[in-house]
Motif scaffolding. Structure first.
Motif, PDB file in Angstrom:
ATOM      1  N   ASP A 182     -61.982 141.717  59.056  1.00  0.00           N
ATOM      2  CA  ASP A 182     -62.379 143.092  59.000  1.00  0.00           C
ATOM      3  C   ASP A 182     -62.378 143.484  57.488  1.00  0.00           C
ATOM      4  O   ASP A 182     -62.171 144.819  57.272  1.00  0.00           O
ATOM      5  N   GLU A 205     -59.922 146.653  55.736  1.00  0.00           N
ATOM      6  CA  GLU A 205     -59.170 147.226  56.835  1.00  0.00           C
ATOM      7  C   GLU A 205     -58.254 146.104  57.391  1.00  0.00           C
ATOM      8  O   GLU A 205     -57.144 146.332  58.131  1.00  0.00           O
ATOM      9  N   GLY A 206     -58.831 144.934  57.495  1.00  0.00           N
ATOM     10  CA  GLY A 206     -58.335 143.634  57.912  1.00  0.00           C
ATOM     11  C   GLY A 206     -57.034 143.223  57.340  1.00  0.00           C
ATOM     12  O   GLY A 206     -56.049 142.957  57.722  1.00  0.00           O
TER      13      GLY A 206
END
Length: 369
Positions: free
Chosen positions: A329, A332-333
């Motif tokens: 991601d 965000e990951g």
């Protein structure tokens, strides 16, 4: 009543653990790239031992301590962090996400974490400095070209690095058999962005011997303690030695004011090397609080974090787990993976009955069997 989406792939299940991010990365990365990320040297025993060292320890929680809250904050070389978890250096983030280290730095900053940037980053130090919104350190492989080495250090400082992490456990690269079987060559080993103009080995698989021998034509295998002291005088930054697992080496580092980063390179160099957690009590005793002690290798849960700190570490570092988040991601990951580990660390402290990191002591851990 909300209607279900009419088209498109169903949303992925919640990613709440580092293992969830590993599964997500497995879905998006080519096999050869995932093998490069997850693999280790030879039979990969050390890779397994790193994680198993935590599994072999049980926690011994206190009860009725009157603890109403927990505090996971720590300070490393003047940098305040919300949790004792930082990002270990890993090469070539462009393999895992188009935004490369820029996404890693963004995600780490959102989680309040400190990033250690690899010599073999996809982006240049100047690009990294421009992208960074949080604290970062620079990891150095000492080059045979010492003028180039010193230039790297000065460039890192000018770009905003606040400490220098010198890798000391890699005079040669380990036998990474997964990469050999896949015919995988790390792009940054052809002409790393930060080493443009230095000696290069275009197209060479880093797992293969160079020029019929075992040594990389670029990385200097003859680094000594005096080199670390020289680098500290050049950059004027705190220096840590990454790859220490012996108490005598840790004592030598502490006597020179050099920080101790316990590591076996994630099991990627010398197979059957000791797991850092196993060697931690002896190293912590040898250092005796004179310099910070960091530990990486095998940290996958918040309970792992508290075990390492209880045995004498000041903080832990993770490598593969945040790259799984990056692959899955992007920024965000990375944030989500680090936040999951922070949340688990808070829960572990609360359930152990201790209010903060300073209350983590060796009597809180014991053998699991």
């Amino acid at each position: 009543m909300t209607s279900p989406p009419l088209s498109g792939a169903p949303p992925h299940p919640p990613r709440i653990t580092l293992a969830d991010f590993h599964e997500a990365a497995r879905e998006v990365l080519p096999t050869a790239v995932l093998d490069y990320l997850d693999g280790g040297a030879a039979d990969e025993r050390t890779v397994r031992w790193n994680a198993e060292a935590y599994q072999r320890l049980a926690l011994l929680p206190r009860v009725l301590t009157g603890t109403a809250g927990v505090d996971t904050r720590c300070t490393l070389y003047g940098t305040d962090l919300p949790a004792p978890v930082l990002l270990a250096p890993t090469a070539a983030h462009g393999l895992f996400h188009p935004e490369a280290e820029a996404a890693t730095l963004q995600g780490a900053a959102a989680a309040g974490a400190l990033t250690t940037v690899s010599t073999f980053s996809t982006l240049t130090l100047e690009e990294i400095g421009a992208a960074a919104t949080g604290p970062w350190w620079f990891q150095l492989y000492v080059q045979r070209d010492r003028a180039l080495t010193e230039d790297l250090v000065l460039r890192a400082r000018a770009a905003g690095a606040t400490a220098l992490v010198v890798t000391v456990d890699t005079p040669v690269t380990g036998l990474r058999e997964r990469d050999l079987r896949n015919g995988f060559a790390l792009p940054s080993h052809g002409m790393p962005a930060n080493l443009a103009g230095g000696a290069a080995a275009p197209g060479r698989n880093p797992s293969e011997p160079a020029h019929g021998g075992i040594h990389d034509p670029r990385i200097d295998p003859a680094v000594s303690w005096s080199d670390l002291e020289r680098l500290r005088s050049v950059c004027g930054l705190p220096v840590l030695a990454k790859g220490v697992v012996r108490a005598d080496d840790a004592r030598r580092a502490a006597e020179s004011g050099i920080g101790v980063w316990m590591s076996n390179h994630g099991g990627r160099n010398l197979d059957t090397a000791v797991a850092p957690l196993t060697a931690l009590p002896a190293v912590a005793a040898a250092v005796d609080g004179r310099v910070p002690v960091l530990v990486d290798g095998g940290v996958r849960r918040g309970t792992d974090v508290v075990k390492a700190l209880a045995l004498g570490a000041d903080a832990v570092a993770v490598g593969r787990p945040y790259v799984w988040g990056l692959a899955a991601d992007g920024a965000e990951g990375v944030t989500a993976a680090l936040s999951a580990l922070h949340r688990e660390t808070e829960l572990a402290l609360a359930l152990l009955g201790v209010p903060d990191l300073t209350a983590l002591t060796p009597d809180l851990v014991g053998p699991a069997w």
